[in-house]
Design a protein around this motif. Structure first.
Motif, PDB file in Angstrom:
ATOM      1  N   LEU A  59      -7.351  -0.592  10.882  1.00  0.00           N
ATOM      2  CA  LEU A  59      -6.046   0.009  10.600  1.00  0.00           C
ATOM      3  C   LEU A  59      -6.256   1.131   9.593  1.00  0.00           C
ATOM      4  O   LEU A  59      -7.183   1.081   8.782  1.00  0.00           O
ATOM      5  CB  LEU A  59      -5.096  -1.022  10.000  1.00  0.00           C
ATOM      6  CG  LEU A  59      -4.603  -2.121  10.923  1.00  0.00           C
ATOM      7  CD1 LEU A  59      -3.854  -3.170  10.117  1.00  0.00           C
ATOM      8  CD2 LEU A  59      -3.708  -1.542  12.004  1.00  0.00           C
ATOM      9  N   HIS A  60      -5.367   2.125   9.616  1.00  0.00           N
ATOM     10  CA  HIS A  60      -5.436   3.226   8.652  1.00  0.00           C
ATOM     11  C   HIS A  60      -4.086   3.364   7.977  1.00  0.00           C
ATOM     12  O   HIS A  60      -3.046   3.248   8.636  1.00  0.00           O
ATOM     13  CB  HIS A  60      -5.787   4.536   9.358  1.00  0.00           C
ATOM     14  CG  HIS A  60      -7.148   4.522   9.959  1.00  0.00           C
ATOM     15  ND1 HIS A  60      -7.384   4.100  11.242  1.00  0.00           N
ATOM     16  CD2 HIS A  60      -8.342   4.845   9.446  1.00  0.00           C
ATOM     17  CE1 HIS A  60      -8.674   4.168  11.498  1.00  0.00           C
ATOM     18  NE2 HIS A  60      -9.283   4.618  10.419  1.00  0.00           N
ATOM     19  N   PHE A  61      -4.095   3.605   6.670  1.00  0.00           N
ATOM     20  CA  PHE A  61      -2.849   3.855   5.961  1.00  0.00           C
ATOM     21  C   PHE A  61      -3.091   4.826   4.822  1.00  0.00           C
ATOM     22  O   PHE A  61      -4.230   5.060   4.407  1.00  0.00           O
ATOM     23  CB  PHE A  61      -2.202   2.557   5.459  1.00  0.00           C
ATOM     24  CG  PHE A  61      -2.950   1.840   4.368  1.00  0.00           C
ATOM     25  CD1 PHE A  61      -2.742   2.146   3.030  1.00  0.00           C
ATOM     26  CD2 PHE A  61      -3.849   0.842   4.686  1.00  0.00           C
ATOM     27  CE1 PHE A  61      -3.421   1.466   2.028  1.00  0.00           C
ATOM     28  CE2 PHE A  61      -4.539   0.154   3.691  1.00  0.00           C
ATOM     29  CZ  PHE A  61      -4.313   0.473   2.353  1.00  0.00           C
ATOM     30  N   SER A  62      -2.000   5.399   4.325  1.00  0.00           N
ATOM     31  CA  SER A  62      -2.083   6.302   3.175  1.00  0.00           C
ATOM     32  C   SER A  62      -1.252   5.722   2.036  1.00  0.00           C
ATOM     33  O   SER A  62      -0.330   4.933   2.254  1.00  0.00           O
ATOM     34  CB  SER A  62      -1.587   7.704   3.541  1.00  0.00           C
ATOM     35  OG  SER A  62      -0.234   7.657   3.951  1.00  0.00           O
ATOM     36  N   LEU A  63      -1.612   6.150   0.828  1.00  0.00           N
ATOM     37  CA  LEU A  63      -0.948   5.693  -0.393  1.00  0.00           C
ATOM     38  C   LEU A  63      -1.122   6.784  -1.436  1.00  0.00           C
ATOM     39  O   LEU A  63      -2.107   7.530  -1.394  1.00  0.00           O
ATOM     40  CB  LEU A  63      -1.602   4.384  -0.864  1.00  0.00           C
ATOM     41  CG  LEU A  63      -0.948   3.597  -1.993  1.00  0.00           C
ATOM     42  CD1 LEU A  63       0.441   3.103  -1.601  1.00  0.00           C
ATOM     43  CD2 LEU A  63      -1.819   2.402  -2.381  1.00  0.00           C
ATOM     44  N   HIS A  64      -0.197   6.864  -2.361  1.00  0.00           N
ATOM     45  CA  HIS A  64      -0.277   7.875  -3.413  1.00  0.00           C
ATOM     46  C   HIS A  64      -1.621   7.767  -4.147  1.00  0.00           C
ATOM     47  O   HIS A  64      -2.088   6.678  -4.464  1.00  0.00           O
ATOM     48  CB  HIS A  64       0.866   7.688  -4.413  1.00  0.00           C
ATOM     49  CG  HIS A  64       0.997   8.796  -5.384  1.00  0.00           C
ATOM     50  ND1 HIS A  64       0.191   8.924  -6.487  1.00  0.00           N
ATOM     51  CD2 HIS A  64       1.833   9.844  -5.419  1.00  0.00           C
ATOM     52  CE1 HIS A  64       0.526   9.998  -7.163  1.00  0.00           C
ATOM     53  NE2 HIS A  64       1.536  10.577  -6.538  1.00  0.00           N
ATOM     54  N   ALA A  65      -2.243   8.913  -4.404  1.00  0.00           N
ATOM     55  CA  ALA A  65      -3.545   8.946  -5.081  1.00  0.00           C
ATOM     56  C   ALA A  65      -3.455   8.308  -6.461  1.00  0.00           C
ATOM     57  O   ALA A  65      -2.486   8.487  -7.178  1.00  0.00           O
ATOM     58  CB  ALA A  65      -4.032  10.384  -5.201  1.00  0.00           C
ATOM     59  N   ALA A 129      11.724  13.431 -12.467  1.00  0.00           N
ATOM     60  CA  ALA A 129      10.395  13.019 -12.028  1.00  0.00           C
ATOM     61  C   ALA A 129      10.582  11.741 -11.206  1.00  0.00           C
ATOM     62  O   ALA A 129      11.600  11.064 -11.340  1.00  0.00           O
ATOM     63  CB  ALA A 129       9.514  12.760 -13.242  1.00  0.00           C
ATOM     64  N   PRO A 130       9.622  11.379 -10.366  1.00  0.00           N
ATOM     65  CA  PRO A 130       9.786  10.170  -9.555  1.00  0.00           C
ATOM     66  C   PRO A 130      10.065   8.918 -10.393  1.00  0.00           C
ATOM     67  O   PRO A 130      10.853   8.080  -9.998  1.00  0.00           O
ATOM     68  CB  PRO A 130       8.459  10.049  -8.813  1.00  0.00           C
ATOM     69  CG  PRO A 130       7.927  11.432  -8.766  1.00  0.00           C
ATOM     70  CD  PRO A 130       8.388  12.081 -10.041  1.00  0.00           C
ATOM     71  N   SER A 142       7.017  10.090  -1.812  1.00  0.00           N
ATOM     72  CA  SER A 142       6.235   9.755  -3.002  1.00  0.00           C
ATOM     73  C   SER A 142       5.064   8.830  -2.673  1.00  0.00           C
ATOM     74  O   SER A 142       4.208   8.595  -3.515  1.00  0.00           O
ATOM     75  CB  SER A 142       7.122   9.128  -4.082  1.00  0.00           C
ATOM     76  OG  SER A 142       7.633   7.889  -3.649  1.00  0.00           O
ATOM     77  N   GLN A 143       5.030   8.303  -1.458  1.00  0.00           N
ATOM     78  CA  GLN A 143       3.918   7.466  -0.984  1.00  0.00           C
ATOM     79  C   GLN A 143       3.658   6.271  -1.906  1.00  0.00           C
ATOM     80  O   GLN A 143       2.526   5.885  -2.145  1.00  0.00           O
ATOM     81  CB  GLN A 143       2.644   8.300  -0.835  1.00  0.00           C
ATOM     82  CG  GLN A 143       2.755   9.419   0.169  1.00  0.00           C
ATOM     83  CD  GLN A 143       1.933   9.158   1.396  1.00  0.00           C
ATOM     84  OE1 GLN A 143       0.835   8.654   1.318  1.00  0.00           O
ATOM     85  NE2 GLN A 143       2.472   9.495   2.539  1.00  0.00           N
TER      86      GLN A 143
END
Length: 158
Positions: A59-65, A129-130, A142-143
Motif C-alpha cells: 500500500l502507498h500513502f502520504s503524510l505531512h513531512a 496557521a494550521p 494539511s495532510q
C-alpha cells in the motif's frame, strides 16, 4: 420517449465515468491530541481497508513531512519512507507491507503541521496557521492523516 432515451444516456454516461462512487472507502479511527500553543498534534490512526485495498501489496500513502509515523500494528508489517517533498511543509510518501489477510493497520505520529499561510481571500479576512492559539484549521491539504490515493475517507474521531 425522447426523455427516456436522454435519461438512459445520462445514466450510462455517469456509470462509464470514473467517480467517487467507484472509489473505495477507508474507515479511519483517529485519536487526536492537539497542542495549538505549540503548533503540534499527536495522532494514533487505525485504518480499516475495504477488500479491494486489503488485497493490494504494498500500500502507498502520504503524510505531512516531519510527522514520523511509527507502525503500531499488525505484527509482521513493515513501513518505509520512499520519498519526501522538497518544499517546506510538504509531504512524505510511504510504502506499507501488510501480512496476507490483514485488512487494517495502526500508526502513531506526532509533530508540527508546517503549511505556509495562504493569502486572505478577501480584505480583512483572518488567516490562521494550521495549528495556533488563535484556532485550528486541519483540512485535507494539511495532510495531517495518512492519505491513500484514489480513496474516500470516513472518520471516527476520539
Amino acid at each position: 420517449m425522447f426523455f427516456i432515451q436522454q435519461s438512459l444516456f445520462a445514466l450510462l454516461l455517469l456509470l462509464a465515468l470514473p467517480g467517487q462512487a467507484a472509489q473505495p472507502v477507508v474507515d479511519y479511527q483517529l485519536a487526536v491530541r492537539l497542542e495549538p500553543s505549540h503548533g503540534q498534534l499527536a495522532v494514533r490512526a487505525t485504518l480499516h481497508l475495504p477488500p479491494e485495498l486489503a488485497a493490494q501489496r504494498p500500500l502507498h500513502f502520504s503524510l505531512h513531512a516531519g510527522l514520523a509515523p511509527r507502525l503500531v500494528q499488525p505484527a509482521g508489517a513493515r513501513l518505509e519512507r520512499v520519498r519526501r517533498s522538497a518544499s517546506p511543509g510538504g509531504s512524505e510518501w510511504y510504502r506499507l507491507y501488510l501480512p496476507a489477510g490483514t485488512s487494517h493497520f495502526s500508526l502513531e505520529y506526532a509533530g508540527a503541521i508546517a503549511r505556509p499561510l495562504l493569502p486572505a481571500a478577501s480584505p480583512g479576512e483572518t488567516v490562521l496557521a494550521p495549528l495556533s492559539e488563535r484556532g485550528v484549521q486541519l483540512g485535507e491539504a494539511s495532510q495531517w492523516y495518512p492519505q491513500l490515493a484514489g480513496t474516500r475517507q470516513r472518520f471516527v474521531l476520539d
